[in-house]
Design an enzyme around this catalytic site. Structure first.
Site, mmCIF file in Angstrom:
data_model
loop_
_atom_site.group_PDB
_atom_site.id
_atom_site.type_symbol
_atom_site.label_atom_id
_atom_site.label_comp_id
_atom_site.label_asym_id
_atom_site.label_seq_id
_atom_site.Cartn_x
_atom_site.Cartn_y
_atom_site.Cartn_z
ATOM 1 N N MET A 1 -11.966 4.494 -0.208
ATOM 2 C CA MET A 1 -12.623 4.619 1.332
ATOM 3 C C MET A 1 -13.326 6.121 1.251
ATOM 4 O O MET A 1 -12.879 6.944 1.659
ATOM 5 C CB MET A 1 -11.419 4.577 2.354
ATOM 6 C CG MET A 1 -11.198 3.298 2.430
ATOM 7 S SD MET A 1 -9.475 3.186 3.510
ATOM 8 C CE MET A 1 -8.364 3.045 1.968
ATOM 9 N N MET B 1 -11.138 -6.168 5.512
ATOM 10 C CA MET B 1 -10.567 -5.127 6.327
ATOM 11 C C MET B 1 -10.092 -5.971 7.881
ATOM 12 O O MET B 1 -10.863 -6.303 8.572
ATOM 13 C CB MET B 1 -11.312 -3.905 6.930
ATOM 14 C CG MET B 1 -11.619 -3.081 5.291
ATOM 15 S SD MET B 1 -10.168 -2.471 4.714
ATOM 16 C CE MET B 1 -9.269 -1.691 5.677
ATOM 17 N N HIS C 1 -8.439 1.047 -3.941
ATOM 18 C CA HIS C 1 -9.300 0.858 -2.697
ATOM 19 C C HIS C 1 -9.819 2.230 -2.355
ATOM 20 O O HIS C 1 -9.308 3.263 -1.644
ATOM 21 C CB HIS C 1 -8.479 0.498 -1.522
ATOM 22 C CG HIS C 1 -9.135 0.264 -0.129
ATOM 23 N ND1 HIS C 1 -8.641 -0.013 1.157
ATOM 24 C CD2 HIS C 1 -10.613 -0.043 0.190
ATOM 25 C CE1 HIS C 1 -9.493 -0.293 2.007
ATOM 26 N NE2 HIS C 1 -10.741 -0.029 1.282
ATOM 27 N N HIS D 1 -1.155 -1.256 -4.288
ATOM 28 C CA HIS D 1 -2.645 -0.933 -3.660
ATOM 29 C C HIS D 1 -2.588 0.230 -3.194
ATOM 30 O O HIS D 1 -1.521 1.083 -2.629
ATOM 31 C CB HIS D 1 -2.545 -1.715 -2.320
ATOM 32 C CG HIS D 1 -3.877 -1.655 -1.709
ATOM 33 N ND1 HIS D 1 -5.021 -2.360 -2.041
ATOM 34 C CD2 HIS D 1 -4.327 -0.915 -0.542
ATOM 35 C CE1 HIS D 1 -6.062 -1.983 -1.027
ATOM 36 N NE2 HIS D 1 -5.707 -1.250 -0.136
ATOM 37 N N GLY E 1 -8.565 3.793 7.491
ATOM 38 C CA GLY E 1 -8.305 5.103 7.751
ATOM 39 C C GLY E 1 -6.792 5.475 7.873
ATOM 40 O O GLY E 1 -6.427 6.480 7.502
ATOM 41 N N PHE E 2 -6.022 4.627 8.393
ATOM 42 C CA PHE E 2 -4.664 4.456 8.841
ATOM 43 C C PHE E 2 -3.737 3.138 8.554
ATOM 44 O O PHE E 2 -4.366 2.365 8.678
ATOM 45 C CB PHE E 2 -4.402 5.022 10.106
ATOM 46 C CG PHE E 2 -5.349 6.432 10.484
ATOM 47 C CD1 PHE E 2 -4.656 7.565 10.157
ATOM 48 C CD2 PHE E 2 -6.556 6.583 11.201
ATOM 49 C CE1 PHE E 2 -5.572 8.779 10.367
ATOM 50 C CE2 PHE E 2 -7.353 7.545 11.375
ATOM 51 C CZ PHE E 2 -6.742 8.748 10.979
ATOM 52 N N GLY E 3 -2.512 3.403 8.194
ATOM 53 C CA GLY E 3 -1.546 2.580 8.191
ATOM 54 C C GLY E 3 -1.313 2.301 9.626
ATOM 55 O O GLY E 3 -1.423 3.059 10.463
ATOM 56 N N GLY E 4 -0.254 1.167 9.824
ATOM 57 C CA GLY E 4 0.322 1.100 10.872
ATOM 58 C C GLY E 4 -0.593 0.545 12.182
ATOM 59 O O GLY E 4 0.089 0.577 13.452
ATOM 60 N N MET F 1 -8.911 8.281 0.341
ATOM 61 C CA MET F 1 -9.658 8.423 1.587
ATOM 62 C C MET F 1 -10.054 9.938 1.269
ATOM 63 O O MET F 1 -9.440 10.622 0.911
ATOM 64 C CB MET F 1 -8.712 8.349 2.605
ATOM 65 C CG MET F 1 -8.058 6.939 2.922
ATOM 66 S SD MET F 1 -6.997 6.882 4.552
ATOM 67 C CE MET F 1 -6.469 5.363 4.309
ATOM 68 N N SER G 1 0.731 -1.165 0.042
ATOM 69 C CA SER G 1 -0.019 -0.044 0.102
ATOM 70 C C SER G 1 0.888 1.255 -0.063
ATOM 71 O O SER G 1 1.775 1.398 1.060
ATOM 72 C CB SER G 1 -0.944 -0.048 1.117
ATOM 73 O OG SER G 1 -1.370 1.440 1.321
ATOM 74 N N ASP H 1 -6.611 -6.605 4.216
ATOM 75 C CA ASP H 1 -5.921 -5.124 4.229
ATOM 76 C C ASP H 1 -5.859 -4.724 6.047
ATOM 77 O O ASP H 1 -6.780 -4.475 6.381
ATOM 78 C CB ASP H 1 -6.831 -4.129 3.678
ATOM 79 C CG ASP H 1 -6.229 -2.943 3.362
ATOM 80 O OD1 ASP H 1 -4.933 -2.681 3.637
ATOM 81 O OD2 ASP H 1 -6.842 -2.165 2.726
ATOM 82 N N GLY H 2 -4.730 -4.579 6.085
ATOM 83 C CA GLY H 2 -4.610 -4.069 7.729
ATOM 84 C C GLY H 2 -3.587 -4.710 8.360
ATOM 85 O O GLY H 2 -4.315 -6.115 8.850
ATOM 86 N N GLY H 3 -2.649 -4.412 8.932
ATOM 87 C CA GLY H 3 -1.735 -5.188 9.940
ATOM 88 C C GLY H 3 -1.195 -6.498 9.476
ATOM 89 O O GLY H 3 -0.988 -7.313 10.314
ATOM 90 N N ASP I 1 -4.642 3.673 -1.671
ATOM 91 C CA ASP I 1 -5.860 3.994 -0.599
ATOM 92 C C ASP I 1 -6.331 5.268 -0.819
ATOM 93 O O ASP I 1 -5.525 6.325 -0.538
ATOM 94 C CB ASP I 1 -5.091 3.628 0.742
ATOM 95 C CG ASP I 1 -5.002 2.380 1.064
ATOM 96 O OD1 ASP I 1 -6.042 1.530 0.716
ATOM 97 O OD2 ASP I 1 -3.970 1.937 1.707
ATOM 98 N N GLY J 1 1.203 -2.205 3.989
ATOM 99 C CA GLY J 1 1.610 -0.845 4.080
ATOM 100 C C GLY J 1 3.075 -0.831 4.855
ATOM 101 O O GLY J 1 4.265 -0.971 4.347
ATOM 102 N N SER J 2 2.928 -0.618 6.164
ATOM 103 C CA SER J 2 4.107 -0.269 6.863
ATOM 104 C C SER J 2 5.083 -1.566 6.833
ATOM 105 O O SER J 2 6.167 -1.377 6.844
ATOM 106 C CB SER J 2 3.577 -0.070 8.610
ATOM 107 O OG SER J 2 2.570 -0.804 8.932
HETATM 108 C C1 DX5 Z 1 -6.091 1.347 5.770
HETATM 109 C C2 DX5 Z 1 -5.807 1.053 4.350
HETATM 110 C C3 DX5 Z 1 -4.475 -0.059 4.276
HETATM 111 C C4 DX5 Z 1 -3.243 0.479 5.060
HETATM 112 C C5 DX5 Z 1 -2.510 -0.717 5.386
HETATM 113 O O1 DX5 Z 1 -7.176 2.149 5.869
HETATM 114 O O2 DX5 Z 1 -6.740 0.616 3.572
HETATM 115 O O3 DX5 Z 1 -4.142 -0.471 2.884
HETATM 116 O O4 DX5 Z 1 -2.402 1.085 4.071
HETATM 117 O O5 DX5 Z 1 -1.453 -0.449 6.469
HETATM 118 P P1 DX5 Z 1 -0.890 -1.406 7.456
HETATM 119 O O6 DX5 Z 1 -0.312 -2.497 6.448
HETATM 120 O O7 DX5 Z 1 0.506 -0.556 7.730
HETATM 121 O O8 DX5 Z 1 -1.680 -1.773 8.195
HETATM 122 ZN ZN ZN Z 2 -6.358 -0.320 1.670
#
Ligand code: DX5
Ligand code: ZN
Length: 233
Positions: free
Chosen positions: A76, A145, A74, A41, A150-153, A45, A16, A181-183, A43, A203-204
């Protein structure tokens, strides 16, 4: 054509760019693909559907020439429908909308399919599979999800793994990808891969330790996630 003609459930890693250097998106996209990313990917928002703002179709169009493979967008955002044409014109291969983003998700998915793009449906951690079943025949991908969007990490929500398992059974022989998607990390990837997921957004966990001038860590991170996921199959 960037989207593969043949369907496969082999593990695909989709970094991402939410975790990339926003001043260097083109170089970041080239770097992650060179380091082994399967999909990119993206994102989007809106500060309304989710409490964060990223970018829109103009940025997608600007990065498209820097992506050789699949651009996985994606959304959002709410509403979705007025913007589908713009993201299709920007070169998205997959356009994913949230089931929670409006009352007429069936119409939204029809509109995505009408652009000729692959249609994805994202479901938040608090959403069950009841509404998904009626949509499966018009989908190319379900994005589960594993954080609130909303946020990475953020930390992986482990209770979603059982949902992935049930979704995999519901999909059966249909050619529908399951994206997580996420974590996603080398620790959590095996849990969702074993439950039936084939597209892992990260992402992270992909961008950590690297940069456009030192992208080798991206490759090591991608290989670590892929190896952990494949070992669980
Ligand atoms: C969250 C995004 C994800 C996000 C994942 O709203 O849709 O794609 O970037 O980030 P990580 O992998 O850091 O959880
Ligand atoms: Zn995403």
């Amino acid at each position: 054509m960037p989207f593969p003609a043949s369907f496969t459930r082999r593990i695909k890693i989709a970094p991402s760019i939410l975790s990339a250097d926003f001043a260097n998106f083109g170089a970041e996209c080239r770097a992650i693909e060179a380091e082994g990313a399967d999909w990119v990917h993206v994102d989007v928002m809106d500060g309304h559907f989710v409490p964060n703002i990223t970018f829109g179709p103009a940025t997608c169009a600007a990065i498209r020439p820097h992506i050789k493979g699949v651009m996985d967008v994606h959304l959002m955002i709410a509403p979705v429908d007025p913007y589908i044409e713009a993201f299709a014109a920007a070169g998205a291969d997959v356009i994913t909308a949230h089931i929670e983003a409006g009352p007429h998700i069936h119409r939204t998915l029809q509109a995505i399919r009408n652009t000729g793009k692959k249609a994805g449906l994202a479901i938040n951690p608090g959403t069950g599979l009841d509404g998904v079943e009626n949509l499966l025949d018009m989908l190319d991908l379900v994005c589960v999800m594993t954080v609130n969007p909303g946020f990475g990490g953020q930390s992986f929500i482990a209770s979603q793994v059982e949902k992935v398992r049930r979704l995999r059974a519901l999909i059966g022989e249909r050619r529908v990808h399951i994206e997580i998607d996420g974590g996603v990390t080398p620790v959590t990837a095996p849990l969702v891969a074993a439950a039936g997921a084939d597209v892992l957004v990260a992402g992270s966990a992909v961008f950590k330790g690297g940069s456009v001038t030192d992208p080798a860590p991206y490759g090591a991170n991608i290989r670590a996630i892929r190896a952990a996921a494949e070992a669980a199959l």
